[in-house]
Design a protein around this motif. Structure first.
Motif, PDB file in Angstrom:
ATOM      1  N   ILE A 100     -47.840  -4.467  12.287  1.00  0.00           N
ATOM      2  CA  ILE A 100     -47.578  -5.841  11.853  1.00  0.00           C
ATOM      3  C   ILE A 100     -46.855  -5.805  10.511  1.00  0.00           C
ATOM      4  O   ILE A 100     -47.407  -5.343   9.507  1.00  0.00           O
ATOM      5  N   GLU A 101     -45.610  -6.290  10.498  1.00  0.00           N
ATOM      6  CA  GLU A 101     -44.812  -6.228   9.276  1.00  0.00           C
ATOM      7  C   GLU A 101     -44.234  -7.576   8.860  1.00  0.00           C
ATOM      8  O   GLU A 101     -43.765  -7.724   7.739  1.00  0.00           O
ATOM      9  N   ASN A 102     -44.255  -8.571   9.745  1.00  0.00           N
ATOM     10  CA  ASN A 102     -43.609  -9.852   9.457  1.00  0.00           C
ATOM     11  C   ASN A 102     -44.592 -10.969   9.119  1.00  0.00           C
ATOM     12  O   ASN A 102     -44.159 -12.085   8.833  1.00  0.00           O
ATOM     13  N   VAL A 103     -45.875 -10.681   9.189  1.00  0.00           N
ATOM     14  CA  VAL A 103     -46.929 -11.653   8.899  1.00  0.00           C
ATOM     15  C   VAL A 103     -47.755 -11.104   7.750  1.00  0.00           C
ATOM     16  O   VAL A 103     -48.055  -9.909   7.722  1.00  0.00           O
ATOM     17  N   GLN A 104     -48.110 -11.960   6.807  1.00  0.00           N
ATOM     18  CA  GLN A 104     -48.999 -11.543   5.723  1.00  0.00           C
ATOM     19  C   GLN A 104     -50.418 -11.919   6.098  1.00  0.00           C
ATOM     20  O   GLN A 104     -50.712 -13.102   6.324  1.00  0.00           O
ATOM     21  N   THR A 105     -51.309 -10.923   6.190  1.00  0.00           N
ATOM     22  CA  THR A 105     -52.713 -11.221   6.465  1.00  0.00           C
ATOM     23  C   THR A 105     -53.440 -11.429   5.145  1.00  0.00           C
ATOM     24  O   THR A 105     -53.231 -10.700   4.174  1.00  0.00           O
ATOM     25  N   LEU A 106     -54.287 -12.445   5.140  1.00  0.00           N
ATOM     26  CA  LEU A 106     -54.994 -12.854   3.927  1.00  0.00           C
ATOM     27  C   LEU A 106     -56.468 -13.059   4.229  1.00  0.00           C
ATOM     28  O   LEU A 106     -56.817 -13.588   5.290  1.00  0.00           O
ATOM     29  N   SER A 107     -57.312 -12.672   3.295  1.00  0.00           N
ATOM     30  CA  SER A 107     -58.754 -12.758   3.479  1.00  0.00           C
ATOM     31  C   SER A 107     -59.361 -13.916   2.685  1.00  0.00           C
ATOM     32  O   SER A 107     -59.124 -14.051   1.483  1.00  0.00           O
ATOM     33  N   ASP A 108     -60.155 -14.710   3.379  1.00  0.00           N
ATOM     34  CA  ASP A 108     -60.877 -15.834   2.765  1.00  0.00           C
ATOM     35  C   ASP A 108     -62.361 -15.500   2.616  1.00  0.00           C
ATOM     36  O   ASP A 108     -63.194 -16.374   2.446  1.00  0.00           O
ATOM     37  N   HIS A 109     -62.690 -14.201   2.691  1.00  0.00           N
ATOM     38  CA  HIS A 109     -64.097 -13.801   2.685  1.00  0.00           C
ATOM     39  C   HIS A 109     -64.814 -14.104   1.379  1.00  0.00           C
ATOM     40  O   HIS A 109     -66.004 -14.387   1.382  1.00  0.00           O
ATOM     41  N   ARG A 110     -64.098 -14.083   0.263  1.00  0.00           N
ATOM     42  CA  ARG A 110     -64.753 -14.174  -1.040  1.00  0.00           C
ATOM     43  C   ARG A 110     -65.437 -15.513  -1.262  1.00  0.00           C
ATOM     44  O   ARG A 110     -66.630 -15.562  -1.559  1.00  0.00           O
ATOM     45  N   ASP A 111     -64.698 -16.606  -1.126  1.00  0.00           N
ATOM     46  CA  ASP A 111     -65.324 -17.902  -1.431  1.00  0.00           C
ATOM     47  C   ASP A 111     -64.951 -19.013  -0.460  1.00  0.00           C
ATOM     48  O   ASP A 111     -65.230 -20.179  -0.738  1.00  0.00           O
ATOM     49  N   LEU A 112     -64.323 -18.664   0.661  1.00  0.00           N
ATOM     50  CA  LEU A 112     -63.951 -19.651   1.688  1.00  0.00           C
ATOM     51  C   LEU A 112     -63.076 -20.776   1.124  1.00  0.00           C
ATOM     52  O   LEU A 112     -63.128 -21.904   1.583  1.00  0.00           O
ATOM     53  N   SER A 113     -62.258 -20.457   0.149  1.00  0.00           N
ATOM     54  CA  SER A 113     -61.390 -21.446  -0.488  1.00  0.00           C
ATOM     55  C   SER A 113     -60.452 -22.096   0.522  1.00  0.00           C
ATOM     56  O   SER A 113     -60.318 -23.326   0.560  1.00  0.00           O
ATOM     57  N   PHE A 114     -59.789 -21.275   1.341  1.00  0.00           N
ATOM     58  CA  PHE A 114     -58.889 -21.824   2.349  1.00  0.00           C
ATOM     59  C   PHE A 114     -59.677 -22.632   3.385  1.00  0.00           C
ATOM     60  O   PHE A 114     -59.329 -23.769   3.692  1.00  0.00           O
ATOM     61  N   GLY A 115     -60.717 -22.031   3.920  1.00  0.00           N
ATOM     62  CA  GLY A 115     -61.487 -22.671   4.986  1.00  0.00           C
ATOM     63  C   GLY A 115     -62.037 -24.030   4.599  1.00  0.00           C
ATOM     64  O   GLY A 115     -61.975 -24.982   5.380  1.00  0.00           O
ATOM     65  N   GLU A 116     -62.547 -24.143   3.394  1.00  0.00           N
ATOM     66  CA  GLU A 116     -63.084 -25.431   2.948  1.00  0.00           C
ATOM     67  C   GLU A 116     -61.965 -26.434   2.687  1.00  0.00           C
ATOM     68  O   GLU A 116     -62.093 -27.609   3.000  1.00  0.00           O
ATOM     69  N   ALA A 117     -60.844 -25.969   2.135  1.00  0.00           N
ATOM     70  CA  ALA A 117     -59.730 -26.874   1.848  1.00  0.00           C
ATOM     71  C   ALA A 117     -59.078 -27.413   3.125  1.00  0.00           C
ATOM     72  O   ALA A 117     -58.532 -28.510   3.126  1.00  0.00           O
ATOM     73  N   TYR A 118     -59.166 -26.644   4.210  1.00  0.00           N
ATOM     74  CA  TYR A 118     -58.507 -27.024   5.462  1.00  0.00           C
ATOM     75  C   TYR A 118     -59.491 -27.382   6.579  1.00  0.00           C
ATOM     76  O   TYR A 118     -59.101 -27.498   7.739  1.00  0.00           O
ATOM     77  N   GLY A 119     -60.749 -27.576   6.244  1.00  0.00           N
ATOM     78  CA  GLY A 119     -61.733 -27.989   7.239  1.00  0.00           C
ATOM     79  C   GLY A 119     -61.907 -26.995   8.368  1.00  0.00           C
ATOM     80  O   GLY A 119     -62.085 -27.375   9.524  1.00  0.00           O
ATOM     81  N   ALA A 120     -61.888 -25.699   8.037  1.00  0.00           N
ATOM     82  CA  ALA A 120     -61.858 -24.668   9.070  1.00  0.00           C
ATOM     83  C   ALA A 120     -63.051 -23.717   9.062  1.00  0.00           C
ATOM     84  O   ALA A 120     -63.076 -22.757   9.828  1.00  0.00           O
ATOM     85  N   VAL A 121     -64.059 -23.966   8.227  1.00  0.00           N
ATOM     86  CA  VAL A 121     -65.213 -23.072   8.177  1.00  0.00           C
ATOM     87  C   VAL A 121     -66.214 -23.462   9.263  1.00  0.00           C
ATOM     88  O   VAL A 121     -66.660 -24.610   9.319  1.00  0.00           O
TER      89      VAL A 121
END
Length: 168
Positions: A100-121
């Motif tokens: 996989i070279e064209n997609v950036q994988t990112l981890s939300d494990h630390r504080d669920l910042s993305f998940g909470e901001a986007y209603g995805a947890v």
């Protein structure tokens, strides 16, 4: 909130549900090298954010590979991000093994910042639900899909079409 099931059992999503027309909320996640990444870091690009529960499961792997394949044809004005709660090291190993070279994988494990901001947890599992968001160069949300059954695939064609509409 979006109605979502996991193996046909209803789950509770935490955070604010995102809808088309919303301003995309900022978030802080971790890259595979543990550096912090925010939405602001990709300002000025069209972003497709592919959200998966766990990168190394069947549907999640397929989803990430599919968007990786599409990325090359979308051009330099598009950035595809895959967000999960997997550890950054696991994401890095998976990407290396899968080429996989064209997609950036990112981890939300630390504080669920993305998940909470986007209603995805998913409250019951502390995983992210399967979803796809397309955000224009001015941080407006133009496409949203919360996949109703977490184990199902998103609508790849609709998501890619939403990106193409912004790059015409």
């Amino acid at each position: 909130m979006a109605k979502v099931t996991f193996h046909n059992d209803p789950v509770t999503l935490l955070g604010k549900e995102i809808t088309v027309g919303d301003k995309a909320p900022n978030f802080t996640v971790l890259a595979n090298d543990l550096s912090e990444v925010t939405l602001v870091d990709s300002k000025g690009k069209v972003r497709l954010i592919s959200v998966v529960p766990s990168i190394d499961t069947g549907v999640c792997s397929t989803q990430t590979r599919k968007f990786n394949e599409e990325a090359a044809a979308l051009g330099d004005d598009v950035q595809i991000l895959t967000v999960s709660v997997d550890l950054p090291f696991a994401q890095g190993r998976w990407c290396a093994a899968e080429g996989i070279e064209n997609v950036q994988t990112l981890s939300d494990h630390r504080d669920l910042s993305f998940g909470e901001a986007y209603g995805a947890v998913i409250q019951e599992l502390r995983l992210l639900t399967r979803a796809v968001f397309v955000i224009d160069k001015d941080d407006n949300v133009t496409y949203v899909e919360y996949v109703p059954e977490v184990t199902d695939h998103p609508d790849y064609d609709q998501a890619i079409q939403a990106v193409k509409e912004l790059t015409k």
